[in-house]
Every structure is written in structure tokens, then in C-alpha cells.
Design an enzyme around this catalytic site. Structure first.
Site, PDB file in Angstrom:
ATOM      1  N   LYS A 126       0.854  -1.189   0.000  1.00 20.17           N
ATOM      2  CA  LYS A 126       0.000   0.000   0.000  1.00 20.17           C
ATOM      3  C   LYS A 126       0.890   1.241   0.000  1.00 20.17           C
ATOM      4  O   LYS A 126       1.730   1.422   0.895  1.00 20.17           O
ATOM      5  CB  LYS A 126      -0.847  -0.027   1.271  1.00 20.17           C
ATOM      6  CG  LYS A 126      -2.226   0.519   1.130  1.00 20.17           C
ATOM      7  CD  LYS A 126      -2.957   0.191   2.419  1.00 20.17           C
ATOM      8  CE  LYS A 126      -4.272   0.868   2.497  1.00 20.17           C
ATOM      9  NZ  LYS A 126      -4.790   0.812   3.863  1.00 20.17           N
TER      10      LYS A 126
HETATM   11  C1  E4P Z   1      -8.076   1.269   4.012  1.00 18.37           C
HETATM   12  O1  E4P Z   1      -7.379   0.864   3.118  1.00 18.37           O
HETATM   13  C2  E4P Z   1      -7.973   2.632   4.579  1.00 18.37           C
HETATM   14  O2  E4P Z   1      -6.725   2.844   5.146  1.00 18.37           O
HETATM   15  C3  E4P Z   1      -9.089   2.827   5.576  1.00 18.37           C
HETATM   16  O3  E4P Z   1     -10.291   2.381   4.991  1.00 18.37           O
HETATM   17  C4  E4P Z   1      -9.211   4.236   6.098  1.00 18.37           C
HETATM   18  O4  E4P Z   1     -10.371   4.331   6.882  1.00 18.37           O
HETATM   19  P1  E4P Z   1     -10.658   5.551   7.903  1.00 18.37           P
HETATM   20  O5  E4P Z   1     -10.886   6.783   7.081  1.00 18.37           O
HETATM   21  O6  E4P Z   1     -11.874   5.127   8.648  1.00 18.37           O
HETATM   22  O7  E4P Z   1      -9.431   5.676   8.779  1.00 18.37           O
END
Ligand code: E4P
Length: 223
Positions: free
Chosen positions: A84
């Protein structure tokens, strides 16, 4: 549509896997910080033993070489690790280099269709627009999902739109209707999707009627 769980909590992942609906997992530094107790590598290795679907592991470095170093390290943990990488100029460079090396990437922190288009062209296999964080600042996060899905389809880009930052079940329905290829959900949203008050009421009623019929049979009053 694929459903990923957005957590680093092993028990949550195991639970959703037993439901037969788990297609992959996304983690990030915040989710890892919530659990504690084991190294990020150990947590990732455990997750890859639970699911054969993509497991996103997020880099922390902000320079290209650092991102490459961290990503290559994650990729060695298991074949289903996806690195990621945050959207940025250096992030795009890293995505392009990972693509050349055959390492799959998930471009994270996408807040516009144009950011998603750039990540797709750089070679990201997953594009993660953050729905909930856009809603938080009085924008409509689902617009980005709809625009990005259309762009990917019109231009037949080899990537998938992953609806991230999902906050409630309606986000899941709308993302599915918009054609998102994947949505990643907190455990709580999976649980909310299972439940409906009429389902709970129906189960109680069926049980009560069943007991009533059996009791009537036992006292000879049944038909
Ligand atoms: C997933 O890949 C993201 O990092 C995550 O969904 C972020 O979510 P949040 O905005 O609730 O922290």
C-alpha cells in the site's frame, strides 16, 4: 463485488472468514497501532495464513527508495501481500517501480478521480478512494467512486476500484451500485450488514410458534 475487512485484528479477520464472505484484508498504521502486542511483520504473516486473498501492507517511508525497501520486504512475507503506497509524486514513482518488479500495489489516500487515474496509469492494481473522510469534510465521497469506476471502465484500465474509509452499510450498498470492484469494511460494518430488526423479530416469532406447536402436540391438542 469483493469484500475486504479493514483491520489488523486477527480475531475479527478469523470471524468474517468463517462467514465465507472474506475476499481480502487491508491494514494501515492506525489499524496496526490499535492492536499492539506483535510486530507488523508477524501480524501480516498471520493474516496471510487466514486468507489467500490480497492483504494490503502500508509503507511508512516518504522517499522512493524507502518505499521500495519497505515494500520489497513486505512482498517477501507472502505471495498475497499487496504493498500500500500513499498518493504522492514519490508514491507514483514507487508504484511504477513496483509494477516493473511484479509487486502488486494498492494506492491509498485517494480523494479525487484524477488522483486515481494517475495511480492506475502508474500501475497500481488497486485504487483506494476514501469515502468516509470526504463525507467528513462535507463532500460526497461516493462521487469519486462513481467517477473512478466510469474512468476505469471507459478506458479499460487494468486496475480495480476499492472503496475505502467505509463508515456504514449504506456506503457499501452505494459503492456496490456504483460498480466498485472491492469495498473494505470495518468489522462493525460487517456486523451491521448482517443484522435487521425484522430478521431478529422473525427468528423469535418462528421459535415461539415452533414451541407452541410442539407443546400442543405433547398435550394432544395438535392437528
Ligand atoms: C483502508 O485501506 C484505509 O486505510 C481505511 O479504509 C481508512 O479508513 P478511515 O478513514 O476510517 O481511517
Amino acid at each position: 463485488m469483493k469484500l475486504f475487512i479493514d483491520t489488523a485484528d486477527i480475531e475479527e479477520i478469523r470471524t468474517v472468514a468463517t462467514w465465507g464472505v472474506l475476499d481480502g484484508v487491508t491494514t494501515n498504521p492506525t489499524l496496526y497501532a490499535r492492536i499492539g502486542g506483535a510486530s507488523y511483520d508477524e501480524v501480516l504473516a498471520e493474516i496471510t495464513r487466514i486468507t489467500s486473498g490480497p492483504v494490503s501492507a502500508e509503507v511508512i517511508a516518504e522517499d522512493v527508495e524507502g518505499m521500495l525497501r519497505e515494500g520489497r520486504h513486505f512482498a517477501k512475507i507472502a505471495d498475497n501481500i499487496v504493498v500500500k503506497v500513499p498518493m504522492s509524486e514519490t508514491g507514483l514513482q514507487a508504484i511504477a517501480r513496483f509494477k516493473a518488479e511484479g509487486i502488486r500495489t494498492n494506492c491509498t489516500l485517494i480523494f479525487s478521480a484524477n488522483q486515481g487515474l494517475l495511480a492506475a496509469k502508474a500501475g497500481a492494481s488497486l485504487l483506494s478512494p476514501f469515502v468516509g473522510r470526504l463525507d467528513d469534510i462535507n463532500e460526497d465521497g461516493l462521487i469519486v467512486i462513481r467517477e473512478l469506476v466510469s474512468i476505469v471502465e471507459i478506458h479499460e484500465l487494468e486496475t480495480e476500484v476499492l472503496a475505502a474509509s467505509i463508515r456504514h452499510p449504506r456506503h457499501v450498498t452505494e459503492s456496490a451500485l456504483a460498480g466498485a470492484h472491492v469495498a473494505t469494511l470495518p468489522f462493525k460494518v460487517f456486523q451491521q450488514m448482517v443484522r435487521h430488526p425484522l430478521t431478529d423479530q422473525g427468528i423469535v416469532q418462528f421459535r415461539a410458534d415452533w414451541e407452541k406447536a410442539r407443546a400442543a402436540l405433547a398435550t394432544g391438542k395438535g392437528g
